[in-house]
Design a protein around this motif. Structure first.
Motif, mmCIF file in Angstrom:
data_model
loop_
_atom_site.group_PDB
_atom_site.id
_atom_site.type_symbol
_atom_site.label_atom_id
_atom_site.label_comp_id
_atom_site.label_asym_id
_atom_site.label_seq_id
_atom_site.Cartn_x
_atom_site.Cartn_y
_atom_site.Cartn_z
ATOM 1 N N ILE A 276 -63.431 43.824 12.094
ATOM 2 C CA ILE A 276 -63.670 44.199 10.858
ATOM 3 C C ILE A 276 -63.904 46.129 11.624
ATOM 4 O O ILE A 276 -65.080 46.782 11.625
ATOM 5 N N THR A 277 -62.825 46.371 10.212
ATOM 6 C CA THR A 277 -62.750 47.897 10.103
ATOM 7 C C THR A 277 -61.535 48.597 9.422
ATOM 8 O O THR A 277 -61.085 48.251 8.448
ATOM 9 N N THR A 278 -61.518 49.862 9.791
ATOM 10 C CA THR A 278 -60.389 50.577 8.426
ATOM 11 C C THR A 278 -59.726 51.021 8.839
ATOM 12 O O THR A 278 -58.613 50.141 9.643
ATOM 13 N N GLY A 279 -58.563 50.996 7.756
ATOM 14 C CA GLY A 279 -57.452 50.939 7.869
ATOM 15 C C GLY A 279 -56.770 52.595 8.835
ATOM 16 O O GLY A 279 -55.931 52.146 9.360
ATOM 17 N N GLU A 280 -57.330 53.186 9.384
ATOM 18 C CA GLU A 280 -56.727 54.162 9.852
ATOM 19 C C GLU A 280 -57.343 53.793 11.791
ATOM 20 O O GLU A 280 -56.203 54.166 12.143
ATOM 21 N N LYS A 281 -57.973 52.939 12.298
ATOM 22 C CA LYS A 281 -58.308 52.428 13.449
ATOM 23 C C LYS A 281 -57.307 51.477 12.878
ATOM 24 O O LYS A 281 -56.194 51.030 14.689
ATOM 25 N N ILE A 282 -57.054 50.068 12.892
ATOM 26 C CA ILE A 282 -55.771 49.439 12.344
ATOM 27 C C ILE A 282 -54.802 49.480 12.569
ATOM 28 O O ILE A 282 -53.414 50.155 13.493
ATOM 29 N N ALA A 283 -54.047 51.058 12.104
ATOM 30 C CA ALA A 283 -53.207 51.814 12.094
ATOM 31 C C ALA A 283 -53.031 53.024 13.710
ATOM 32 O O ALA A 283 -51.838 52.544 13.827
ATOM 33 N N GLU A 284 -53.633 53.697 13.668
ATOM 34 C CA GLU A 284 -53.815 53.440 15.182
ATOM 35 C C GLU A 284 -53.789 52.699 16.284
ATOM 36 O O GLU A 284 -52.524 52.598 17.689
ATOM 37 N N ASN A 285 -54.209 51.239 16.130
ATOM 38 C CA ASN A 285 -54.264 50.627 17.607
ATOM 39 C C ASN A 285 -52.224 50.281 17.172
ATOM 40 O O ASN A 285 -51.073 50.116 17.738
ATOM 41 N N PHE A 286 -52.396 50.357 16.110
ATOM 42 C CA PHE A 286 -50.425 49.632 15.980
ATOM 43 C C PHE A 286 -49.618 50.546 16.596
ATOM 44 O O PHE A 286 -48.254 50.106 17.141
ATOM 45 N N LEU A 287 -50.113 52.278 16.400
ATOM 46 C CA LEU A 287 -48.886 52.580 16.798
ATOM 47 C C LEU A 287 -48.836 52.946 18.845
ATOM 48 O O LEU A 287 -48.661 53.797 19.213
ATOM 49 N N ARG A 288 -49.912 52.793 18.666
ATOM 50 C CA ARG A 288 -50.026 52.935 20.607
ATOM 51 C C ARG A 288 -49.417 51.346 20.776
ATOM 52 O O ARG A 288 -48.323 51.874 22.045
ATOM 53 N N HIS A 289 -49.312 50.521 20.094
ATOM 54 C CA HIS A 289 -48.409 49.144 20.926
ATOM 55 C C HIS A 289 -46.889 49.563 20.637
ATOM 56 O O HIS A 289 -46.012 49.639 21.839
ATOM 57 N N GLU A 290 -46.753 49.941 19.190
ATOM 58 C CA GLU A 290 -44.894 50.382 18.863
ATOM 59 C C GLU A 290 -45.073 51.746 20.030
ATOM 60 O O GLU A 290 -43.665 51.483 20.214
ATOM 61 N N ALA A 291 -45.550 52.515 20.115
ATOM 62 C CA ALA A 291 -45.350 53.832 21.642
ATOM 63 C C ALA A 291 -45.244 52.600 23.057
ATOM 64 O O ALA A 291 -44.396 53.186 23.507
ATOM 65 N N GLY A 292 -46.387 52.276 23.254
ATOM 66 C CA GLY A 292 -45.524 51.353 25.004
ATOM 67 C C GLY A 292 -44.985 50.561 24.747
ATOM 68 O O GLY A 292 -44.070 50.104 25.355
ATOM 69 N N SER A 293 -43.700 50.344 23.918
ATOM 70 C CA SER A 293 -43.473 49.353 23.932
ATOM 71 C C SER A 293 -41.435 49.751 23.829
ATOM 72 O O SER A 293 -40.681 49.379 23.832
ATOM 73 N N ARG A 294 -41.749 51.011 23.256
ATOM 74 C CA ARG A 294 -40.529 51.870 23.603
ATOM 75 C C ARG A 294 -39.564 51.686 24.994
ATOM 76 O O ARG A 294 -40.406 52.106 25.989
#
Length: 294
Positions: A276-294
């Protein structure tokens, strides 16, 4: 009724051409997520429908409840449950109720952009840019905040708005109803857009318990809504997906709805697999994985 010419103009492509949401994992030990978010419209929820409402003082009082009672009660509840949320606040609400807006920030919650006058984004509207800029300016001037998240008033979007948000540096949006996991928007020209944290329509309290004089919607009892919310959360947990709430202080901040929200959030907290968290934290999680998948 649409004429044949109008029907022929409808493009034979999906309205949203973004790739399917990637199956990025949630932070350990979580297996699902809840984006806990509120829309703070205050009186702008009513004046955006009709500017004359500003002179209809009882109509305005429904929105005024947010600053007087609703938001303080919700902040008190979140503090009791040790939860952080995202509050999408209209610029008008920040200017009209600065103490309310400051109390949200002081309590450690994320502030998001929600337009200035809460105007419905419509194709070709000339004021989309002005609404964005005035909203940014109010949040910066009053709170010292440059938001990274945006939720569209009335939950509506246009391509012009999608492009403008990227230009203004918005990281994530939360308005679409077409997925159960975050994904990356694709603009009409093929360029990447914002991260989308899709809304879960059944978690919009306006649909279940708005106590306004002229609302055509019935007010559903706590047991009905609590059952609906729990069932959807449990299924989403099985999917490993995400739910996104769209709660309003002038609705969930009222006594008949606050008890419902308290019971639901207490239940959600008892689920050890739900982040249970904020939009900012969920977006940060997405960005970390997106960067790692490139």
């Amino acid at each position: 009724m649409l004429d044949s010419k109008a029907l022929k103009s409808i493009p034979l492509v999906p309205a949203n051409t973004a790739d399917p949401a990637p199956d990025y994992p949630w932070p350990k030990p979580y297996k699902s997520a809840m984006f806990l978010s509120f829309d703070v419209d205050a009186e702008s929820a009513w004046t955006s429908k009709d500017a004359v409402h500003a002179q209809r003082l009882i109509t305005m009082s429904y929105g005024g409840y947010e600053a007087r009672v609703g938001t303080p009660k919700l902040l008190e509840l979140l503090d009791q449950l040790d939860l952080k949320a995202t509050f999408f606040v209209t610029g008008w609400s920040v200017d009209a109720h600065p103490a309310m807006a400051e109390s949200i920030l002081k309590a450690g919650h994320e502030i998001g952009h929600h337009g200035y006058h809460h105007l419905l984004p419509d194709p070709g509207d000339p004021w989309i840019e002005e609404e964005l800029e005035r909203g940014f300016e109010a949040l910066k001037r009053r709170l010292g905040v440059r938001p990274t998240g945006y939720r569209a008033p009335y939950g509506e979007f246009t391509e012009e708005l999608r492009v403008a948000l990227v230009r203004h540096g918005i990281v994530y949006t939360s308005s679409f109803r077409d997925d159960v996991r975050p994904y990356r928007h694709r603009l009409a020209d093929g360029k990447p857009g914002t991260i989308e944290l899709p809304v879960t329509a059944s978690y919009d309290d306006w649909m279940h318990g708005l106590s306004a004089r002229f609302s055509p919607r019935p007010i559903f009892p706590k047991e009905h809504v609590l059952s609906l919310w729990k069932d959807e959360l449990d299924e989403v947990r099985d999917w490993g997906a995400m739910v996104t709430t769209v709660l309003h202080p002038q609705c969930s901040g009222r006594p008949m709805r606050l008890r419902l929200l308290r019971e639901f959030l207490t239940y959600a907290k008892s689920c050890p697999d739900v982040w249970i968290t904020t939009g900012e934290k969920i977006a940060e999680n997405f960005l970390r994985h997106e960067a790692g998948s490139r």
